[in-house]
Design a protein around this motif. Sequence first.
Motif, PDB file in Angstrom:
ATOM      1  N   VAL A  19      11.873-115.438  24.216  1.00 52.13           N
ATOM      2  CA  VAL A  19      11.426-114.231  24.905  1.00 52.13           C
ATOM      3  C   VAL A  19      12.633-113.448  25.412  1.00 52.13           C
ATOM      4  CG1 VAL A  19      10.129-113.347  26.886  1.00 52.13           C
ATOM      5  CG2 VAL A  19       9.217-115.252  25.542  1.00 52.13           C
ATOM      6  N   ARG A  20      13.596-114.146  25.979  1.00 54.56           N
ATOM      7  CA  ARG A  20      14.816-113.484  26.452  1.00 54.56           C
ATOM      8  C   ARG A  20      15.558-112.841  25.294  1.00 54.56           C
ATOM      9  NH1 ARG A  20      15.418-118.118  29.974  1.00 54.56           N
ATOM     10  NH2 ARG A  20      16.837-119.002  28.443  1.00 54.56           N
ATOM     11  N   GLY A  21      15.580-113.514  24.154  1.00 51.34           N
ATOM     12  CA  GLY A  21      16.246-112.958  22.970  1.00 51.34           C
ATOM     13  C   GLY A  21      15.564-111.700  22.476  1.00 51.34           C
ATOM     14  N   VAL A  22      14.251-111.740  22.413  1.00 48.28           N
ATOM     15  CA  VAL A  22      13.494-110.564  21.962  1.00 48.28           C
ATOM     16  C   VAL A  22      13.671-109.420  22.952  1.00 48.28           C
ATOM     17  CG1 VAL A  22      11.158-109.670  21.577  1.00 48.28           C
ATOM     18  CG2 VAL A  22      11.823-111.877  20.613  1.00 48.28           C
ATOM     19  N   THR A  23      13.674-109.722  24.241  1.00 49.01           N
ATOM     20  CA  THR A  23      13.871-108.702  25.264  1.00 49.01           C
ATOM     21  C   THR A  23      15.247-108.069  25.123  1.00 49.01           C
ATOM     22  OG1 THR A  23      12.401-109.875  26.780  1.00 49.01           O
ATOM     23  CG2 THR A  23      13.908-108.279  27.751  1.00 49.01           C
ATOM     24  N   TRP A  24      16.255-108.883  24.896  1.00 47.38           N
ATOM     25  CA  TRP A  24      17.614-108.375  24.735  1.00 47.38           C
ATOM     26  C   TRP A  24      17.699-107.442  23.533  1.00 47.38           C
ATOM     27  CZ3 TRP A  24      21.320-108.657  20.912  1.00 47.38           C
ATOM     28  CH2 TRP A  24      22.609-108.241  21.271  1.00 47.38           C
ATOM     29  N   VAL A  25      17.113-107.855  22.416  1.00 47.11           N
ATOM     30  CA  VAL A  25      17.128-107.023  21.204  1.00 47.11           C
ATOM     31  C   VAL A  25      16.386-105.708  21.455  1.00 47.11           C
ATOM     32  CG1 VAL A  25      16.285-106.847  18.825  1.00 47.11           C
ATOM     33  CG2 VAL A  25      17.429-108.929  19.596  1.00 47.11           C
ATOM     34  N   ALA A  26      15.240-105.779  22.114  1.00 47.95           N
ATOM     35  CA  ALA A  26      14.468-104.568  22.411  1.00 47.95           C
ATOM     36  C   ALA A  26      15.269-103.611  23.294  1.00 47.95           C
ATOM     37  CB  ALA A  26      13.153-104.935  23.075  1.00 47.95           C
TER      38      ALA A  26
ATOM     39  N   GLU B  34      17.910 -94.014  22.533  1.00 50.19           N
ATOM     40  CA  GLU B  34      18.195 -92.992  23.544  1.00 50.19           C
ATOM     41  C   GLU B  34      19.522 -92.305  23.261  1.00 50.19           C
ATOM     42  OE1 GLU B  34      17.963 -94.868  27.377  1.00 50.19           O
ATOM     43  OE2 GLU B  34      15.795 -94.549  27.501  1.00 50.19           O
ATOM     44  N   GLU B  35      20.505 -93.067  22.824  1.00 47.90           N
ATOM     45  CA  GLU B  35      21.806 -92.491  22.490  1.00 47.90           C
ATOM     46  C   GLU B  35      21.662 -91.441  21.386  1.00 47.90           C
ATOM     47  OE1 GLU B  35      25.635 -94.145  20.119  1.00 47.90           O
ATOM     48  OE2 GLU B  35      24.952 -95.379  21.801  1.00 47.90           O
ATOM     49  N   GLU B  36      20.896 -91.763  20.361  1.00 49.59           N
ATOM     50  CA  GLU B  36      20.688 -90.826  19.254  1.00 49.59           C
ATOM     51  C   GLU B  36      19.829 -89.638  19.684  1.00 49.59           C
ATOM     52  OE1 GLU B  36      19.251 -92.805  15.766  1.00 49.59           O
ATOM     53  OE2 GLU B  36      20.942 -94.204  15.747  1.00 49.59           O
TER      54      GLU B  36
ATOM     55  N   VAL C 212      17.870-101.899  21.102  1.00 48.09           N
ATOM     56  CA  VAL C 212      17.229-100.887  20.249  1.00 48.09           C
ATOM     57  C   VAL C 212      16.908 -99.641  21.072  1.00 48.09           C
ATOM     58  CG1 VAL C 212      15.155-100.354  18.895  1.00 48.09           C
ATOM     59  CG2 VAL C 212      16.342-102.535  18.567  1.00 48.09           C
ATOM     60  N   LEU C 213      16.383 -99.834  22.267  1.00 46.57           N
ATOM     61  CA  LEU C 213      16.072 -98.711  23.144  1.00 46.57           C
ATOM     62  C   LEU C 213      17.331 -97.938  23.508  1.00 46.57           C
ATOM     63  CD1 LEU C 213      14.044 -97.118  24.838  1.00 46.57           C
ATOM     64  CD2 LEU C 213      14.450 -98.764  26.688  1.00 46.57           C
TER      65      LEU C 213
END
Length: 82
Positions: free
Chosen positions: A15-22, A30-32, A25-26
Amino acid sequence: MGLLTSLLTLPLAPVRGVTWVAERVLDKAEEEYYDPAPVWRELSELEARLVRGEIDEETFEAREDELLDRLEEITAHRAQTP
């Protein structure tokens, strides 16, 4: 983190890994989204299309207003972001 804490929270690691990846990505999205370069390129291309006669003045002005509003949004966001 201590060894005991690590062992107890081990089932949450995916769950922590998926949260980190999300979050990454966010951040990239936002940068783009808040990058003014594509808006400036589109404004330039829009003007070139007007000069070449591919679009009329009304179409140019409507799209130009949209792009300028977008640039204002980007500027406001950058002023708020440290």
